[in-house]
Write an enzyme that holds these catalytic residues in place. Structure first.
Site, PDB file in Angstrom:
ATOM      1  N   SER A 124      50.375  43.825  43.984  1.00 52.73           N
ATOM      2  CA  SER A 124      50.675  45.076  44.673  1.00 52.73           C
ATOM      3  C   SER A 124      50.500  44.946  46.180  1.00 52.73           C
ATOM      4  CB  SER A 124      49.711  46.149  44.153  1.00 52.73           C
ATOM      5  OG  SER A 124      49.950  47.367  44.798  1.00 52.73           O
TER       6      SER A 124
ATOM      7  N   HIS B 212      42.169  51.502  50.919  1.00 47.19           N
ATOM      8  CA  HIS B 212      43.398  52.013  50.313  1.00 47.19           C
ATOM      9  C   HIS B 212      43.017  52.961  49.153  1.00 47.19           C
ATOM     10  CE1 HIS B 212      47.196  52.103  48.131  1.00 47.19           C
ATOM     11  NE2 HIS B 212      47.779  51.526  49.170  1.00 47.19           N
TER      12      HIS B 212
ATOM     13  N   LYS C  43      42.706  42.207  42.666  1.00 39.15           N
ATOM     14  CA  LYS C  43      44.005  41.547  42.521  1.00 39.15           C
ATOM     15  C   LYS C  43      44.169  40.467  43.593  1.00 39.15           C
ATOM     16  CE  LYS C  43      46.785  45.299  40.477  1.00 39.15           C
ATOM     17  NZ  LYS C  43      47.383  44.725  39.269  1.00 39.15           N
TER      18      LYS C  43
HETATM   19  P1  NAP Z   1      51.819  48.411  33.246  1.00 39.27           P
HETATM   20  O1  NAP Z   1      52.948  49.124  32.579  1.00 39.27           O
HETATM   21  O2  NAP Z   1      50.531  49.159  33.470  1.00 39.27           O
HETATM   22  O3  NAP Z   1      51.510  47.090  32.381  1.00 39.27           O
HETATM   23  C1  NAP Z   1      50.294  46.432  32.403  1.00 39.27           C
HETATM   24  C2  NAP Z   1      50.245  45.555  31.167  1.00 39.27           C
HETATM   25  O4  NAP Z   1      48.985  44.879  31.115  1.00 39.27           O
HETATM   26  C3  NAP Z   1      50.364  46.340  29.844  1.00 39.27           C
HETATM   27  O5  NAP Z   1      51.328  45.708  29.030  1.00 39.27           O
HETATM   28  C4  NAP Z   1      48.980  46.215  29.226  1.00 39.27           C
HETATM   29  O6  NAP Z   1      49.005  46.175  27.821  1.00 39.27           O
HETATM   30  C5  NAP Z   1      48.560  44.862  29.759  1.00 39.27           C
HETATM   31  N1  NAP Z   1      47.117  44.670  29.697  1.00 39.27           N
HETATM   32  C6  NAP Z   1      46.150  45.412  30.317  1.00 39.27           C
HETATM   33  N2  NAP Z   1      44.929  44.939  29.993  1.00 39.27           N
HETATM   34  C7  NAP Z   1      45.130  43.870  29.159  1.00 39.27           C
HETATM   35  C8  NAP Z   1      44.265  42.973  28.470  1.00 39.27           C
HETATM   36  N3  NAP Z   1      42.931  43.071  28.585  1.00 39.27           N
HETATM   37  N4  NAP Z   1      44.815  42.001  27.686  1.00 39.27           N
HETATM   38  C9  NAP Z   1      46.169  41.902  27.563  1.00 39.27           C
HETATM   39  N5  NAP Z   1      47.045  42.722  28.194  1.00 39.27           N
HETATM   40  C10 NAP Z   1      46.526  43.699  28.964  1.00 39.27           C
HETATM   41  O7  NAP Z   1      52.296  47.754  34.611  1.00 39.27           O
HETATM   42  P2  NAP Z   1      53.446  48.208  35.624  1.00 39.27           P
HETATM   43  O8  NAP Z   1      53.290  49.644  35.984  1.00 39.27           O
HETATM   44  O9  NAP Z   1      54.736  47.700  35.100  1.00 39.27           O
HETATM   45  O10 NAP Z   1      53.003  47.372  36.919  1.00 39.27           O
HETATM   46  C11 NAP Z   1      53.238  45.967  36.998  1.00 39.27           C
HETATM   47  C12 NAP Z   1      52.384  45.366  38.106  1.00 39.27           C
HETATM   48  O11 NAP Z   1      52.792  45.941  39.365  1.00 39.27           O
HETATM   49  C13 NAP Z   1      50.897  45.653  38.002  1.00 39.27           C
HETATM   50  O12 NAP Z   1      50.169  44.536  38.457  1.00 39.27           O
HETATM   51  C14 NAP Z   1      50.682  46.809  38.947  1.00 39.27           C
HETATM   52  O13 NAP Z   1      49.363  46.884  39.435  1.00 39.27           O
HETATM   53  C15 NAP Z   1      51.642  46.425  40.042  1.00 39.27           C
HETATM   54  N6  NAP Z   1      52.056  47.556  40.914  1.00 39.27           N
HETATM   55  C16 NAP Z   1      52.184  48.820  40.428  1.00 39.27           C
HETATM   56  C17 NAP Z   1      52.597  49.849  41.265  1.00 39.27           C
HETATM   57  C18 NAP Z   1      52.843  51.237  40.744  1.00 39.27           C
HETATM   58  O14 NAP Z   1      53.414  52.046  41.499  1.00 39.27           O
HETATM   59  N7  NAP Z   1      52.461  51.538  39.520  1.00 39.27           N
HETATM   60  C19 NAP Z   1      52.848  49.584  42.605  1.00 39.27           C
HETATM   61  C20 NAP Z   1      52.739  48.276  43.061  1.00 39.27           C
HETATM   62  C21 NAP Z   1      52.355  47.259  42.205  1.00 39.27           C
HETATM   63  P3  NAP Z   1      49.463  47.454  26.925  1.00 39.27           P
HETATM   64  O15 NAP Z   1      50.981  47.404  26.967  1.00 39.27           O
HETATM   65  O16 NAP Z   1      48.882  47.184  25.604  1.00 39.27           O
HETATM   66  O17 NAP Z   1      48.903  48.675  27.622  1.00 39.27           O
END
Ligand code: NAP
Length: 256
Positions: free
Chosen positions: A130, A138, A152
């Protein structure tokens, strides 16, 4: 290019599932998924074939999934939960579960994936993180006092110091909107966050982030690069980003 076997972790996540689907449809790749929940994988993909189930906090469960792979895509992340619906005028409050903190998931869990990948002979890791990680204050770091962007970033440093070929994609705010219809922008260490061109929102569709992951697995110019990634709002046809080698050529090695 010979067919590459790729493991996607977080494959049932919002971005991970798009990456998984894109790689499934690309004849250059064979894809495997790593996830926690067979039910969720079945619901999303109609099958659990080529899926491995476990927890990234448990290195043993990762080892089996990584066998035979040439590259790893890390798309796991801790996720804060709202404590309770706020009363009128109150701020939203968030918390992490005791076994789902950013320190455990985003640092220890990513470190486990990197170590296991190296031990398994994997040659390349593409990590989605991110923007915002240069700013300790932040708002995302304050959520549930989890310091998520700090953990991260520590994991990114661990990856770079591990010596394996890396691509670190630090995305702006993720949108559930169509991919392939925007001009994409790369930057370095939150410069775009501080000074977005034309004051555009620092955001990007998940589908565009997923495409960049796939392109990073194909383009040699994405190797050993770390960059912020966001998008202009929808562009006219000739401005849409299509030359990914040129985009990666604008990026540099990680600097912390
Ligand atoms: P997301 O939908 O929250 O997916 C996270 C994944 O991690 C899920 O599949 C979850 O499993 C898995 N997970 C979490 N803990 C785990 C564990 N202990 N063992 C195995 N798997 C585990 O992510 P996203 O929203 O697509 O975001 C993708 C990336 O971009 C992340 O790194 C996020 O921080 C980053 N990001 C997000 C934003 C935003 O606006 N949201 C902005 C910038 C960057 P489950 O499917 O079982 O829940």
């Amino acid at each position: 290019m010979s067919i590459k076997q790729i493991l996607v972790t977080g494959a049932t996540g919002k971005t991970g599932s798009i990456v998984y689907q894109k790689l499934q449809q690309d004849p250059n790749f064979e894809v495997k998924g790593f996830a926690r929940s067979p039910e969720k994988a079945q619901e999303l993909f109609g099958s659990t074939e080529n899926f491995y189930f476990g927890d990234i906090k448990d290195r043993e469960s990762l080892t089996e999934a990584m066998r035979g792979c040439q590259a790893l895509v890390i798309l796991t992340s801790a996720a804060p939960k709202m404590v309770a619906p706020p009363n009128p005028g109150e701020r939203l409050q968030f918390e992490y579960t005791a076994d789902g903190t950013p320190e455990l998931v985003d640092y220890q869990g990513q470190k486990n994936q990197i170590d296991t990948a190296i031990a398994a002979g994997i040659q390349q890791i593409v990590l989605v993180g991110s923007m915002g990680g240069t700013n300790e204050n932040h708002p995302l770091n304050m959520m549930g006092n989890g310091k998520i962007l700090i953990w991260k970033r520590k994991a990114e440093e661990y990856l770079v110091n591990s010596g394996i070929s890396y691509t670190i994609i630090r995305a702006g705010g993720l949108l559930d909107q169509p991919g392939g219809v925007r001009k994409l922008l790369v930057g370095d260490n939150d410069e775009l966050l501080l000074n977005p061109p034309d004051d555009i929102p620092t955001s990007i569709p998940r589908a565009d982030v997923a495409e960049i992951v796939v392109q990073a697995l194909k383009e040699p110019s994405a190797i050993n690069k770390a960059f912020d990634l966001m998008s202009y709002p929808e562009a006219d046809a000739e401005s849409i980003t299509q030359d990914f080698a040129a985009l990666f050529a604008q990026t540099t090695a990680a600097k912390f």
